[in-house]
Write an enzyme that holds these catalytic residues in place. Structure first.
Site, short mmCIF file in Angstrom:
data_model
loop_
_atom_site.label_atom_id
_atom_site.label_comp_id
_atom_site.label_asym_id
_atom_site.label_seq_id
_atom_site.Cartn_x
_atom_site.Cartn_y
_atom_site.Cartn_z
N ASP A 503 20.17 11.74 9.00
CA ASP A 503 19.46 11.91 10.27
C ASP A 503 20.16 11.15 11.37
O ASP A 503 20.35 11.61 12.48
CB ASP A 503 18.00 11.47 10.15
CG ASP A 503 17.84 10.03 9.66
OD1 ASP A 503 18.79 9.49 9.05
OD2 ASP A 503 16.78 9.44 9.90
N ARG A 507 20.85 3.32 12.82
CA ARG A 507 19.76 2.40 12.51
C ARG A 507 19.53 2.33 11.00
O ARG A 507 20.22 2.97 10.22
CB ARG A 507 18.50 2.82 13.25
CG ARG A 507 17.91 4.11 12.74
CD ARG A 507 16.48 4.32 13.24
NE ARG A 507 15.97 5.58 12.78
CZ ARG A 507 15.55 6.56 13.59
NH1 ARG A 507 15.62 6.43 14.89
NH2 ARG A 507 15.06 7.67 13.08
N ASP A 508 18.54 1.56 10.63
CA ASP A 508 18.24 1.41 9.21
C ASP A 508 17.50 2.64 8.70
O ASP A 508 16.34 2.59 8.46
CB ASP A 508 17.35 0.18 8.99
CG ASP A 508 16.00 0.34 9.65
OD1 ASP A 508 15.84 1.26 10.46
OD2 ASP A 508 15.08 -0.45 9.34
N GLU A 509 18.12 3.72 8.58
CA GLU A 509 17.44 4.88 8.01
C GLU A 509 18.50 5.69 7.27
O GLU A 509 18.52 5.67 6.06
CB GLU A 509 16.73 5.71 9.08
CG GLU A 509 15.80 6.75 8.48
CD GLU A 509 14.60 7.08 9.34
OE1 GLU A 509 14.41 6.47 10.39
OE2 GLU A 509 13.85 8.00 8.96
N ASP A 516 16.36 17.95 9.13
CA ASP A 516 17.41 17.85 10.13
C ASP A 516 18.56 18.80 9.79
O ASP A 516 19.04 19.56 10.63
CB ASP A 516 17.91 16.41 10.24
CG ASP A 516 16.78 15.42 10.58
OD1 ASP A 516 15.67 15.58 10.04
OD2 ASP A 516 17.01 14.50 11.38
N TRP A 569 11.11 21.11 6.30
CA TRP A 569 11.96 20.10 5.66
C TRP A 569 12.35 20.60 4.27
O TRP A 569 13.52 20.87 4.01
CB TRP A 569 11.20 18.76 5.62
CG TRP A 569 11.45 17.95 6.86
CD1 TRP A 569 12.24 16.84 6.96
CD2 TRP A 569 10.95 18.19 8.18
NE1 TRP A 569 12.26 16.39 8.25
CE2 TRP A 569 11.47 17.19 9.02
CE3 TRP A 569 10.12 19.15 8.74
CZ2 TRP A 569 11.19 17.14 10.39
CZ3 TRP A 569 9.83 19.10 10.10
CH2 TRP A 569 10.36 18.10 10.91
N GLU A 781 18.05 11.75 19.41
CA GLU A 781 16.91 12.08 18.56
C GLU A 781 15.75 12.63 19.38
O GLU A 781 15.06 13.55 18.97
CB GLU A 781 16.45 10.80 17.83
CG GLU A 781 15.22 11.00 16.97
CD GLU A 781 14.90 9.77 16.15
OE1 GLU A 781 15.28 8.65 16.58
OE2 GLU A 781 14.29 9.91 15.08
N HIS A 802 21.73 11.99 16.56
CA HIS A 802 20.80 12.70 15.68
C HIS A 802 21.06 14.19 15.93
O HIS A 802 20.80 14.67 17.01
CB HIS A 802 19.39 12.38 16.18
CG HIS A 802 18.45 11.90 15.15
ND1 HIS A 802 18.41 10.61 14.70
CD2 HIS A 802 17.44 12.53 14.49
CE1 HIS A 802 17.44 10.47 13.82
NE2 HIS A 802 16.84 11.63 13.66
C1 BGC Z 1 14.02 10.87 11.03
C2 BGC Z 1 14.10 12.33 11.29
C3 BGC Z 1 13.23 13.02 10.31
C4 BGC Z 1 11.83 12.59 10.62
C5 BGC Z 1 10.81 13.27 9.78
C6 BGC Z 1 12.62 10.43 11.28
O1 BGC Z 1 12.45 9.09 11.07
O2 BGC Z 1 14.95 10.15 11.76
O3 BGC Z 1 15.21 12.85 11.77
O4 BGC Z 1 13.42 14.37 10.16
O5 BGC Z 1 11.70 11.19 10.56
O6 BGC Z 1 9.63 13.34 10.35
#
Ligand code: BGC
Length: 932
Positions: A503, A507-509, A516, A569, A781, A802
């Site tokens: 995504d 950041r921390d993800e 996505d 998703w 994003e 994003h």
């Molecule tokens: C992510 C997204 C993701 C979404 C889902 C976010 O935190 O960065 O790109 O699809 O959460 O709801």
């Protein structure tokens, strides 16, 4: 497949009579005639051979090997009528497989019969020859090769998992080494390696391979990728040293929302060096108790937090011969893992570009900030001069504060818990080039602190890291904002395709959010050849599939969170392979996943029909509905409509894919079902006057874009409500992740390219153009990731890289570049650029398809319209040009309708329609184009 007629030497009625006869609606089917001269030689040349969508891949699985080639020709309308493939252990050999002559146009996904058992760790050569449309064979192509990797557990005999005795997360990350003697001259050598953690290896002091962050991210509990390296040139007779450094990576380091040690706490390495001597004998050296280890210079190493390198801890010459390892400890053998070891099937992460800093900016106390001019993913490469014991710190940011007291300083709050800091400690007074190895950041700005003097601009660079997919698509537009938008979309893909499609890289993800990539895959597949990369990710999705068939929201699924599923998703399991297949005509990704895709589809089907109707209103979760849209409606209410729309569209896609896989009967059933779901949607959600329930832009865009409202009066009425809705929204978008991709296709689909362009050209909030105007170099994003006043959007979730909204690239390629795909792989394409909008006067698009280069370049000029196209051999195209009359269009020196390669020409309502065979064409339409 329809065989195209041979080249024409056309004899047709006089132009004057034609123009007359065709003045209102003209249609002319040109009779095929034999070529003027039957040449002896085959007119085709085989120009590129690929295996599993890669050229000469080293270390692949032995199952499911798929071959492809493209063809070149000097003449128009050339094509293949038959092929023959031979595969052998030597160039020119057919010991392994000979296809015999196969009468087929197929050039993509030629599968090695599954009965053929390939040996592990073996190179195979293959060649193809083709027969042209006059039945003349070509010579055999130059040999291409692929090499299998280690396949089964028995191939790993003699190689164990090894780790360091002292290996805690707090300890410096371990180095490992082993000395070995080679008593005979070496003919060839391969190193097979993987890790629980990430690794880099060296032989005699030289780095092995050019990959980063190997073995890449998979669910390590189930599957671990193995890299194969050709290390022949690194070895010598006599003493050799093989060295390795290990770090945490995704295995033990932070992933997702700062979760640590998701897969384990102990790092481990497994490798095997196979040496083939000049006399043909082989010797293997696996990781075993003869290896030694000690803590190394990587004091800290985390993908999200960054790395600390202490040069004082690096034992001099440790990975070269003669260093001695007295101070090193014996390694410990680690237990075997239950995970499958598989050869890495996709392109490795590589440094794909090095970008010098463009500006040095004033920064706070003792620091210097460098701007590389582009939001990238990778690490810094800096030349640093310092004193023994001095520590230099690098911090990174995607943005600088644009206002307030902190203006000009790094904005790092949006990284959330990711520290994103690298540091380097000097071992002595010296100048070094430091490039962190075991981390990855998303940034445009690099701050350097801890130095007495600012490094020169030329001494600070950004090393761009990413999965090294072949770039296949280009789109250039004369409108500067749109041209920049295309660049931003491309950078979004480059940054977020890092072993998995993420995504955000900053950041921390950094998770494989399925939604996505579900929306972005069609655009991604125009820019890059996504086959190997997304097919690898589909392997990840299969590993993550739940027992009920459903797919979690993030893949790989780290088992910590986001294991719910959601509409748009989870559906990536259908939309992603569909997009890859459509873009390439390559059925391999469908075949590999078909059974699992069907399980997912059956799951959605069962939940839709549970209450006896065809409305898919279940399977909602907190991110279902149109994520981040600006309508302010109840997302879970909107979700019900979106879910049914997806159900209809999934069913249609399954039907098309089933058909491509030869499941005609099932496909027919699905086509019928898709129609019934469509009717159920209309019944439930369309009011008598054409309005759709809820009436959001997303619902109109999906219903019209997906073709849920049939052509005719109904579609017109609903289209009119969509148009009115946009007017009420002051012609600005309000869509989120799921609605945005359908917005412009829906408008084009109701004949409103003008409105599509209006949305695309907006430069105020909310719009794509707003991001560009605010200085974005990647996709944001949120529509308001930066606000008009320079403030940043909500800090708790705000990324500047994003790619989801970059899904608009697909429409831009089709309508501004003019490249539309009518059949998968552009086997049949339509070239119909939007040449009449005043904002764009010149567009240039190309895609290197598996068949060859498909290109269109158009220009509106004072003397009329120019269009240059290239249609790949083995494909055909329909071309549409605005044109006052049939005779006004020329191709080269001929009237276009009479040019060689033009199979059919017709004119209606100011548009010339041509059907052309493969080849290069230069069209010109006299007179000015009406600009609307
Ligand atoms: C992510 C997204 C993701 C979404 C889902 C976010 O935190 O960065 O790109 O699809 O959460 O709801």
């Amino acid at each position: 497949m329809r065989a195209a007629p041979p080249l024409q030497n056309m004899s047709v009625p006089s132009l004057a009579s034609l123009a007359l006869a065709l003045s209102i609606v003209a249609s002319l089917a040109l009779a095929p005639v034999q070529p003027a001269l039957a040449r002896e030689a085959n007119e085709l040349s085989v120009v590129s051979l690929t295996t599993n969508a890669r050229s000469s891949p080293l270390g692949i699985d032995s199952e499911d090997v798929s071959l492809a080639w493209s063809l070149g020709a000097q003449v128009r309308g050339a094509g293949q009528r038959a092929y023959e493939v031979r595969v052998g252990a030597r160039p020119g050999g057919a010991q392994t497989w000979a296809s015999g002559k196969v009468n087929s146009e197929q050039q993509v996904d030629i599968r090695l019969p599954s009965a053929i058992r390939l040996q592990p760790a073996t190179r195979y050569y293959w060649q193809v020859r083709v027969w042209d449309r006059l039945g003349r064979p070509s010579p055999w192509s130059r040999p291409a090769w692929f090499e299998t990797g280690l396949i089964g557990p028995s191939d790993w005999g003699g190689a164990a998992w090894i780790g360091a005795a002292a290996d805690e997360a707090g300890e410096p990350r371990p180095l490992m080494r082993r000395e070995l003697q080679l008593r005979k001259p070496v003919r060839q050598a391969r190193l097979y390696a993987t890790a629980q953690g990430i690794y880099q290896m060296w032989i005699n002091g030289q780095a092995v391979g050019d990959q980063f962050l190997a073995p890449g991210w998979t669910d390590y509990r189930q599957r671990l990728q193995v890299q194969t390296y050709d290390v022949t040139g690194l070895l010598r007779s006599g003493g050799n040293v093989i060295g390795a450094a290990l770090a945490d990576g995704w295995f033990r380091g932070k992933v997702g929302l700062g979760w640590s040690a998701v897969y384990g706490r102990e790092l481990a390495l497994k490798a095997k060096l196979r040496v083939t001597y000049a006399d043909g004998s082989t010797e293997d050296f696996g990781t075993d108790e003869r290896w030694r280890s000690r803590p190394g210079p990587y004091v800290r190493a985390d993908l999200q937090d960054g790395e600390h390198y202490d040069a004082r801890r690096l034992p001099a010459g440790w990975n070269g011969p003669g260093a001695g390892d007295g101070a090193w400890q014996a390694v410990v053998l680690r237990p075997d893992t239950a995970a499958r070891l598989v050869p890495q099937p996709d392109e490795p992460i590589r440094a794909t570009e090095v970008r010098p800093a463009q500006a040095r900016l004033p920064a706070g106390a003792g620091g210097f900030i460098y701007d590389v001019g582009q939001n990238v993913v990778g690490v810094a490469r800096v030349k640093l001069s310092g004193r023994a014991g001095q520590t230099v710190t690098l911090r990174y940011a995607e943005e600088l504060y644009r206002r307030g007291d902190r203006q000009g300083q790094l904005y790092t709050e949006n990284f959330r818990s990711a520290a994103v800091i690298d540091s380097y400690t000097f071992s002595r007074d010296e100048t070094v080039v430091y490039q962190p190895r075991f981390t990855q950041h998303g940034f445009r700005y690099i701050e350097v602190t801890g130095l007495d003097e600012a490094p020169a601009l030329a001494d600070v660079q950004a090393v761009v890291l990413g999965s090294d997919l072949p770039a296949v698509g280009e789109l250039r537009l004369s409108h500067p904002m749109l041209d920049q938008l295309v660049r931003n979309i491309r950078w979004g893909e480059r940054g977020n395709f890092l072993s998995i499609p993420t995504d955000t890289p900053a950041r921390d993800e950094r998770l494989g959010w399925t939604g996505d990539i579900a929306v972005f895959a069609p655009t991604a597949s125009r820019l890059h050849d996504t086959r190997a990369f997304l097919s690898k990710w589909m392997d990840d999705v299969r590993d993550a599939q739940r027992s009920d068939g459903n797919i979690p929201a993030v893949v790989p699924q780290p088992g910590k969170a986001f294991d719910e599923t959601g509409v748009g998703w989870s559906d990536a399991f259908i939309t992603v392979p569909y997009a890859v297949w459509r873009a390439t005509g390559d059925t391999r990704i469908l075949r590999r996943n078909w059974a699992a895709m069907r399980r997912f589809y059956d799951f959605t089907h069962a939940s839709a029909t549970a209450d006896g109707n065809l409305l898919e209103e279940g399977r909602s979760s907190w991110f279902s509905g149109d994520w981040l849209n600006l309508e302010g409606v109840d997302r879970l209410h909107e979700h019900r409509l979106i879910a049914t729309a997806y159900f209809a569209d999934n069913t249609r896609m399954m039907a098309e894919m089933g058909e491509a896989l030869g499941e005609a009967e099932q496909a027919r059933a699905w086509y019928g079902l898709a129609e019934r779901i469509r009717e159920a949607f209309v019944q439930a959600y369309r009011q008598a006057d054409g309005r759709l329930e809820l009436g959001t832009q997303t619902i109109y865009a999906m219903a019209l874009g997906m073709g849920l409202i049939k052509a005719g009066a109904d579609r017109e009425a609903t289209g009119a409500h969509f148009v009115a809705k946009l007017a009420a929204d002051h012609h600005h978008l309000k869509t989120g992740f799921l609605g945005t991709p359908w917005l412009l296709p829906a408008l084009s689909g109701i004949g409103r390219d003008d409105l599509a362009m209006r949305l695309l050209l907006n430069e105020d909030y909310p719009s794509w153009g707003f991001e560009v105007r605010m200085g974005a170099t990647t996709m944001w994003e949120r529509w308001d990731s930066i606000r008009a006043d320079g403030e940043f959007g909500p800090v708790e979730m705000n990324s500047f890289n994003h790619y989801a909204y970059g899904a608009v690239g697909d429409w831009m390629f089709q309508h501004l570049g003019g490249l539309q795909m009518l059949e998968p792989g552009y086997k049949r394409s339509r070239i119909a650029p939007l040449v009449s909008h005043p904002a764009v006067s010149h567009g240039k698009a190309s895609i290197r398809t598996p068949y060859g280069l498909l290109a269109s370049e158009w220009r509106r000029a004072a003397d009329g319209l120019h269009l240059i196209v290239d249609i790949p051999v083995g494909t055909e195209a329909e071309i549409e040009l605005p044109c006052a009359e049939l005779a006004a269009a020329r191709e080269g020196r001929h009237v276009a309708s009479h040019a060689a390669g033009v199979r059919h020409a017709s004119w209606s309502d100011g548009t010339l329609h041509l059907k052309v065979q493969s080849g290069h064409y230069e069209f010109q339409v006299a007179g000015s184009v009406a600009v609307e």
